[in-house]
Design a protein around this motif. Sequence first.
Motif, PDB file in Angstrom:
ATOM      1  N   LYS A  64     -34.759  -6.769  -5.472  1.00 53.43           N
ATOM      2  CA  LYS A  64     -34.862  -7.499  -4.207  1.00 53.43           C
ATOM      3  C   LYS A  64     -35.632  -8.812  -4.338  1.00 53.43           C
ATOM      4  N   ASP A  65     -36.648  -8.830  -5.212  1.00 52.60           N
ATOM      5  CA  ASP A  65     -37.510 -10.012  -5.282  1.00 52.60           C
ATOM      6  C   ASP A  65     -38.371  -9.903  -6.532  1.00 52.60           C
ATOM      7  N   PHE A  66     -39.084 -10.993  -6.853  1.00 53.01           N
ATOM      8  CA  PHE A  66     -40.054 -11.008  -7.944  1.00 53.01           C
ATOM      9  C   PHE A  66     -41.346 -11.624  -7.430  1.00 53.01           C
ATOM     10  N   LEU A  67     -42.479 -11.080  -7.882  1.00 50.62           N
ATOM     11  CA  LEU A  67     -43.787 -11.631  -7.534  1.00 50.62           C
ATOM     12  C   LEU A  67     -44.400 -12.236  -8.778  1.00 50.62           C
ATOM     13  N   PHE A  68     -44.897 -13.467  -8.642  1.00 55.01           N
ATOM     14  CA  PHE A  68     -45.540 -14.131  -9.769  1.00 55.01           C
ATOM     15  C   PHE A  68     -46.973 -14.489  -9.427  1.00 55.01           C
ATOM     16  N   ASP A  69     -47.760 -14.663 -10.471  1.00 58.03           N
ATOM     17  CA  ASP A  69     -49.174 -14.995 -10.352  1.00 58.03           C
ATOM     18  C   ASP A  69     -49.293 -16.516 -10.287  1.00 58.03           C
ATOM     19  N   GLU A  70     -49.829 -17.028  -9.189  1.00 56.36           N
ATOM     20  CA  GLU A  70     -49.912 -18.481  -9.032  1.00 56.36           C
ATOM     21  C   GLU A  70     -50.900 -19.124 -10.003  1.00 56.36           C
ATOM     22  N   GLU A  71     -51.750 -18.317 -10.645  1.00 54.36           N
ATOM     23  CA  GLU A  71     -52.695 -18.859 -11.619  1.00 54.36           C
ATOM     24  C   GLU A  71     -52.022 -19.139 -12.965  1.00 54.36           C
ATOM     25  N   LYS A  72     -51.000 -18.342 -13.305  1.00 50.45           N
ATOM     26  CA  LYS A  72     -50.332 -18.475 -14.611  1.00 50.45           C
ATOM     27  C   LYS A  72     -48.839 -18.757 -14.493  1.00 50.45           C
ATOM     28  N   TRP A  73     -48.303 -18.575 -13.324  1.00 47.73           N
ATOM     29  CA  TRP A  73     -46.857 -18.710 -13.078  1.00 47.73           C
ATOM     30  C   TRP A  73     -46.072 -17.798 -14.015  1.00 47.73           C
ATOM     31  N   VAL A  74     -46.490 -16.551 -14.092  1.00 47.12           N
ATOM     32  CA  VAL A  74     -45.789 -15.545 -14.880  1.00 47.12           C
ATOM     33  C   VAL A  74     -45.446 -14.388 -13.946  1.00 47.12           C
ATOM     34  N   ILE A  75     -44.281 -13.778 -14.141  1.00 40.59           N
ATOM     35  CA  ILE A  75     -43.855 -12.672 -13.288  1.00 40.59           C
ATOM     36  C   ILE A  75     -44.766 -11.471 -13.510  1.00 40.59           C
ATOM     37  N   ARG A  76     -45.273 -10.890 -12.420  1.00 39.58           N
ATOM     38  CA  ARG A  76     -46.142  -9.710 -12.489  1.00 39.58           C
ATOM     39  C   ARG A  76     -45.430  -8.440 -12.014  1.00 39.58           C
ATOM     40  N   TYR A  77     -44.563  -8.576 -11.007  1.00 46.15           N
ATOM     41  CA  TYR A  77     -43.908  -7.407 -10.439  1.00 46.15           C
ATOM     42  C   TYR A  77     -42.458  -7.721 -10.087  1.00 46.15           C
ATOM     43  N   MET A  78     -41.649  -6.704 -10.162  1.00 43.31           N
ATOM     44  CA  MET A  78     -40.293  -6.755  -9.621  1.00 43.31           C
ATOM     45  C   MET A  78     -40.273  -5.905  -8.361  1.00 43.31           C
TER      46      MET A  78
END
Length: 249
Positions: free
Chosen positions: A25-39
């Motif tokens: 449904k979506d992806f969550l990324f960390d705004e500090e590193k711009w890396v995907i953390r969760y699906m």
Amino acid sequence: MKRSLKNIIGYSINPVGDGPKGKVKDFLFDEEKWVIRYMEADFGSFFESKRVLIPRLFIGTPDWDKEEISINLSEKDIDSCPAPEKKLPISRAYEMELNKYYDIDHYWMYDFGAVENPMLYPPRPVGIPAKLVDEKDLDTSLRSYDEVTGYHINALDGKLGHIDDIIVDDEDWQIVYLIADTSNWLPWSKKVILPIDFLNDISYVNQEVSIHLEKDSIKNAPEFDRSRPLEPAEEKSVYDFLSSIMVDK
């Protein structure tokens, strides 16, 4: 390979065993590193949704041909995991609860940034845009793909379009490019690759990003084709072209 998150939305998710399949449904990324953390996945039925956040640690290599992603979680793991908060953003307190359930470390306790790696392209670490507005009361560093798509893009000489897609490197799930859709900047229209190294800042409150390029420069940039992954030679050509015309920060 570099992959479009827009293309992955809707992929089937296969847990361990014969449990029911979910959908991306979506992806969550960390705004500090711009890396995907969760699906973010939905394991519900036609009548009722069941939202689940899956830490990146449990995401397997996608099968791009079958449009499927395997996860190293069982049906029981999914059924019993803490339900995510109904509204974004996801709080740090919920992340801690989720990590406790899965018995995994908090990524913010040990992730000090990407190790320098010139073998990846773009080389790591990538440049991260500054957060323009300091949201001190926001107890999270997570942002979602669904939230950021649609943000306006400001060139040096005016607005030119909006974020249409996000491109990740499937080696490490690092966000490396944004795709700008210039369809609201007539009379011409195209989708253009923008390396995040070229972004100046991002405002989550104003829902916009700024880039050190002029509109005419972006107009002449190579067009993005979502139907296929970026090839290394093409990627380097785009990066070198934009580097040659970028206005110094």
